[in-house]
Enzyme design. Structure first.
Site, PDB file in Angstrom:
ATOM      1  N   ASP A  16       0.811  -1.229   0.000  1.00 19.91           N
ATOM      2  CA  ASP A  16       0.000   0.000   0.000  1.00 19.91           C
ATOM      3  C   ASP A  16       0.838   1.271   0.000  1.00 19.91           C
ATOM      4  OD1 ASP A  16      -2.239  -1.641   0.089  1.00 19.91           O
ATOM      5  OD2 ASP A  16      -2.298  -1.632   2.279  1.00 19.91           O
ATOM      6  N   LYS A  19       1.928   2.113  -5.141  1.00 19.89           N
ATOM      7  CA  LYS A  19       2.485   1.548  -6.384  1.00 19.89           C
ATOM      8  C   LYS A  19       1.593   1.843  -7.591  1.00 19.89           C
ATOM      9  CE  LYS A  19       2.421  -2.444  -4.285  1.00 19.89           C
ATOM     10  NZ  LYS A  19       2.207  -2.087  -2.873  1.00 19.89           N
ATOM     11  N   GLY A  43      -4.453  -4.211  -3.890  1.00 19.50           N
ATOM     12  CA  GLY A  43      -5.436  -3.172  -4.189  1.00 19.50           C
ATOM     13  C   GLY A  43      -4.642  -1.930  -4.548  1.00 19.50           C
ATOM     14  N   HIS A  44      -4.597  -1.630  -5.826  1.00 16.34           N
ATOM     15  CA  HIS A  44      -3.771  -0.516  -6.302  1.00 16.34           C
ATOM     16  C   HIS A  44      -4.681   0.628  -6.761  1.00 16.34           C
ATOM     17  CE1 HIS A  44      -0.146  -3.392  -7.131  1.00 16.34           C
ATOM     18  NE2 HIS A  44      -0.569  -3.406  -5.877  1.00 16.34           N
ATOM     19  N   GLN A 225       2.144  -6.061  -3.048  1.00 13.86           N
ATOM     20  CA  GLN A 225       2.575  -6.190  -1.657  1.00 13.86           C
ATOM     21  C   GLN A 225       3.880  -5.397  -1.438  1.00 13.86           C
ATOM     22  OE1 GLN A 225       1.499  -9.459  -3.304  1.00 13.86           O
ATOM     23  NE2 GLN A 225      -0.401  -8.503  -2.717  1.00 13.86           N
TER      24      GLN A 225
HETATM   25  P1  GDP Z   1      -0.663   0.357  -3.582  1.00 10.54           P
HETATM   26  O1  GDP Z   1      -1.280  -0.906  -3.122  1.00 10.54           O
HETATM   27  O2  GDP Z   1       0.805   0.402  -3.320  1.00 10.54           O
HETATM   28  O3  GDP Z   1      -0.975   0.704  -5.007  1.00 10.54           O
HETATM   29  O4  GDP Z   1      -1.299   1.516  -2.688  1.00 10.54           O
HETATM   30  P2  GDP Z   1      -2.866   1.658  -2.267  1.00 10.54           P
HETATM   31  O5  GDP Z   1      -3.625   2.139  -3.427  1.00 10.54           O
HETATM   32  O6  GDP Z   1      -3.342   0.444  -1.572  1.00 10.54           O
HETATM   33  O7  GDP Z   1      -2.765   2.755  -1.141  1.00 10.54           O
HETATM   34  C1  GDP Z   1      -2.250   4.021  -1.382  1.00 10.54           C
HETATM   35  C2  GDP Z   1      -3.329   5.050  -0.997  1.00 10.54           C
HETATM   36  O8  GDP Z   1      -2.735   6.323  -0.881  1.00 10.54           O
HETATM   37  C3  GDP Z   1      -4.383   5.209  -2.067  1.00 10.54           C
HETATM   38  O9  GDP Z   1      -5.607   5.532  -1.450  1.00 10.54           O
HETATM   39  C4  GDP Z   1      -3.881   6.373  -2.900  1.00 10.54           C
HETATM   40  O10 GDP Z   1      -4.934   7.072  -3.558  1.00 10.54           O
HETATM   41  C5  GDP Z   1      -3.258   7.240  -1.838  1.00 10.54           C
HETATM   42  N1  GDP Z   1      -2.093   8.038  -2.246  1.00 10.54           N
HETATM   43  C6  GDP Z   1      -1.093   7.712  -3.098  1.00 10.54           C
HETATM   44  N2  GDP Z   1      -0.147   8.665  -3.106  1.00 10.54           N
HETATM   45  C7  GDP Z   1      -0.552   9.620  -2.244  1.00 10.54           C
HETATM   46  C8  GDP Z   1       0.022  10.845  -1.788  1.00 10.54           C
HETATM   47  O11 GDP Z   1       1.103  11.252  -2.155  1.00 10.54           O
HETATM   48  N3  GDP Z   1      -0.701  11.545  -0.843  1.00 10.54           N
HETATM   49  C9  GDP Z   1      -1.895  11.122  -0.374  1.00 10.54           C
HETATM   50  N4  GDP Z   1      -2.508  11.873   0.532  1.00 10.54           N
HETATM   51  N5  GDP Z   1      -2.457   9.962  -0.775  1.00 10.54           N
HETATM   52  C10 GDP Z   1      -1.790   9.221  -1.688  1.00 10.54           C
HETATM   53  P1  IMO Z   2      -0.803  -4.161  -2.242  1.00 14.33           P
HETATM   54  O1  IMO Z   2      -0.317  -4.723  -3.547  1.00 14.33           O
HETATM   55  C1  IMO Z   2      -0.992  -4.561   2.102  1.00 14.33           C
HETATM   56  C2  IMO Z   2      -1.137  -8.620   3.733  1.00 14.33           C
HETATM   57  C3  IMO Z   2      -2.413  -9.076   4.407  1.00 14.33           C
HETATM   58  C4  IMO Z   2      -1.868 -10.069   5.413  1.00 14.33           C
HETATM   59  C5  IMO Z   2      -0.724 -10.735   4.645  1.00 14.33           C
HETATM   60  C6  IMO Z   2      -1.094 -12.053   3.993  1.00 14.33           C
HETATM   61  O2  IMO Z   2      -2.093  -3.444  -2.329  1.00 14.33           O
HETATM   62  O3  IMO Z   2       0.278  -3.390  -1.576  1.00 14.33           O
HETATM   63  P2  IMO Z   2      -2.581 -12.724   1.889  1.00 14.33           P
HETATM   64  O4  IMO Z   2      -4.030 -12.473   1.604  1.00 14.33           O
HETATM   65  O5  IMO Z   2      -1.657 -12.185   0.861  1.00 14.33           O
HETATM   66  O6  IMO Z   2      -2.293 -14.147   2.204  1.00 14.33           O
HETATM   67  O7  IMO Z   2      -2.308 -11.914   3.258  1.00 14.33           O
HETATM   68  O8  IMO Z   2      -0.339  -9.802   3.648  1.00 14.33           O
HETATM   69  N1  IMO Z   2      -1.285  -8.108   2.347  1.00 14.33           N
HETATM   70  C7  IMO Z   2      -1.210  -6.822   2.018  1.00 14.33           C
HETATM   71  N2  IMO Z   2      -1.055  -5.719   2.767  1.00 14.33           N
HETATM   72  N3  IMO Z   2      -1.031  -4.438   0.768  1.00 14.33           N
HETATM   73  C8  IMO Z   2      -1.173  -5.532  -0.007  1.00 14.33           C
HETATM   74  O9  IMO Z   2      -1.117  -5.481  -1.365  1.00 14.33           O
HETATM   75  C9  IMO Z   2      -1.302  -6.788   0.617  1.00 14.33           C
HETATM   76  N4  IMO Z   2      -1.456  -8.043   0.152  1.00 14.33           N
HETATM   77  C10 IMO Z   2      -1.436  -8.842   1.216  1.00 14.33           C
HETATM   78  O10 IMO Z   2      -3.073  -8.011   5.026  1.00 14.33           O
HETATM   79  O11 IMO Z   2      -1.286  -9.389   6.502  1.00 14.33           O
HETATM   80 MG    MG Z   3      -2.833  -1.591  -1.891  1.00 13.40          MG
END
Ligand code: GDP
Ligand code: IMO
Ligand code: MG
Length: 422
Positions: A16, A19, A43-44, A225
């Protein structure tokens, strides 16, 4: 973005990191964007022009025209969830068929893998991992034990193979005493998803990618991840089940190590973790709650509260080492805009022992902090480095000095436009 190379964009903490956002920003510079690990546990989030998408299995390069997106052999795919995700994009006007290729070698997540995920978690009681419940662990376990089904299997005698595997799963579930489940509806959707999947090019993506590299094309590998959730290098057993590190790009796409170009390591200006497991920088106080509130730190997949804390140099240094990170990308600096003091974890301490190296067992370690002054300025409207307040500039310089890798991109908001190249 070097011609004929695969650049890797990797989450280097607990996932999270942002990416999806950065892959979307980077895509115009690449010919191919490929996912190499994970599945719908990811979840991207991508936000642009007032639109928001959360992608799970489909690469975040899908919003740029003329780019090929690939789901590589290292991924695991749930046909029903894939169909829902793809249809949402189609409804929004993104044509996928000629732009999304899927590896025949990627493994299939069956509905019963998801039941097994729940059953195994329940059996672990208070030691549960806190998985996303998407069947990730059981599917990768099955891959390793050589009993899984792959995407390419849907092309021949699939019904038979499916039934045999499902029967084995049901037997395991009986042995676990986990019998209170009903997958009738889920299975229907899943089978629809299998039909839907047949419409996509199911190919040998490793051959396709290597050919493209030979022609001088540019490939971006999109991590899922993060390093601390990697099956080998994460906080085992509180990890996911795939290779999320740079080595996983080679195995998960079938490219040689010599093909790897830049390695972008992405992290937040603070730390988060979702699910169970050691997290030495975790804040249980008002500061942690404020970071969660301002940063909207709730899981994109499960909606769970993300645990929050200060940035962790022990974890970052370790991840930089394991991945060979060449450039750092710092996200969400804006979330710390109102904090008068910013803390940084520089070491871990336990029983009188201090370490700056990632310990084997990360349980029970306390974070040792250094403090820096906050910038107390709204960063979200900034468009260039020249506008950075001094304290923010100093924070970045401090991190660069200790991590020995330049921070080349800074993100100051969730929108595509709020990205500053240095
Ligand atoms: P990923 O899994 O690495 O793609 O990241 P996620 O989408 O799960 O989580 C990143 C969260 O931060 C999302 O809700 C994005 O919209 C938000 N986000 C990304 N970059 C920024 C930033 O620079 N500032 C803020 N406030 N939010 C951001
Ligand atoms: P992105 O790509 C954050 C965490 C789960 C749990 C552990 C194992 O959005 O960064 P799983 O379902 O993979 O067997 O769960 O890994 N986890 C993540 N945490 N971002 C993710 O993906 C994750 N994918 C798995 O919360 O602790
Ligand atoms: Mg994510």
């Amino acid at each position: 973005m070097t011609k004929g190379k695969v650049d890797a964009l990797l989450g280097i903490v607990f996932g999270d990191e942002g990416k999806g956002k950065v892959v979307d920003v980077f895509t115009p510079r690449y010919d191919i964007v490929a996912r190499f690990a994970g599945g719908p546990n990811a979840g991207h989030t991508i936000i642009f022009e007032g639109k928001k998408f959360v992608l799970r299995s489909i690469p975040s390069g899908i919003f740029s025209e003329g780019r090929l997106n690939i789901i590589g052999n290292g991924c695991v795919l749930a046909p029903d969830l894939f169909m829902a995700e793809a249809q949402e994009l189609e409804t929004a006007g993104y044509e996928l068929y000629d732009r999304l290729h899927i590896s025949r070698r990627a493994h299939l997540i069956l509905p019963t893998h998801r039941v097994l995920d729940r059953a195994l978690e329940a059996a672990k009681g208070k030691h549960r991992v806190g998985t996303t419940g998407k069947g990730i662990g059981p599917t990768y376990s099955e891959k390793a034990s050589r009993t899984g089904l792959r995407v390419g299997d849907i092309l021949e005698n699939f019904e038979e193979k499916y039934k045999a595997l499902k029967a084995r799963h049901e037997e395991t579930l009986r042995q676990l005493g986990y019998t209170d489940y009903d997958i009738t509806e889920e299975e229907k959707k899943w089978m629809e998803g299998v039909e839907y999947l047949r419409r996509f090019p199911l190919v040998d993506t490793e051959t396709e990618i290597n050919r493209a590299l030979k022609e001088g094309k540019r490939v971006l590998a999109e991590g899922a991840q993060g390093t601390m959730l990697d099956i080998d290098h994460g906080t085992y057993p509180f990890v996911s089940s795939s290779s999320t590190v740079c080595g996983g790009v080679c195995t998960g796409l079938g490219v040689p190590p010599s093909a790897i170009g830049e390695v972008f390591g992405i992290f937040k200006a603070y730390s988060t973790r979702v699910g169970a497991g050691p997290f030495p920088v975790e804040l249980f106080d008002e500061t942690g709650d404020r970071i969660r509130e301002i940063g909207h730190e709730y899981g994109a997949v499960t909606g769970r509260n993300r645990r929050c804390g200060w940035v962790d140099l022990v974890a970052l240094r370790y991840a930089i080492m394991v991945n060979g990170v060449t450039q750092l990308i710092m996200m969400k600096g804006d979330v710390l805009d109102t904090f008068p003091v910013i803390k940084v974890c520089v070491a871990y301490q336990k029983d009188g022992v201090t370490t700056t190296d990632m310990p084997f067992d990360t349980e029970g370690w306390q974070a040792v902090y250094e403090e820096l002054p906050g910038w107390k300025t709204d960063l979200t409207h900034l468009t260039s480095e020249a506008e950075f307040p001094k304290e923010f500039r100093d924070y970045i310089a401090y991190l660069e000095e200790r991590l020995e890798v330049p921070v080349t991109i800074v993100s100051v908001g969730p929108d595509r436009a709020q990205t500053i190249l240095r």
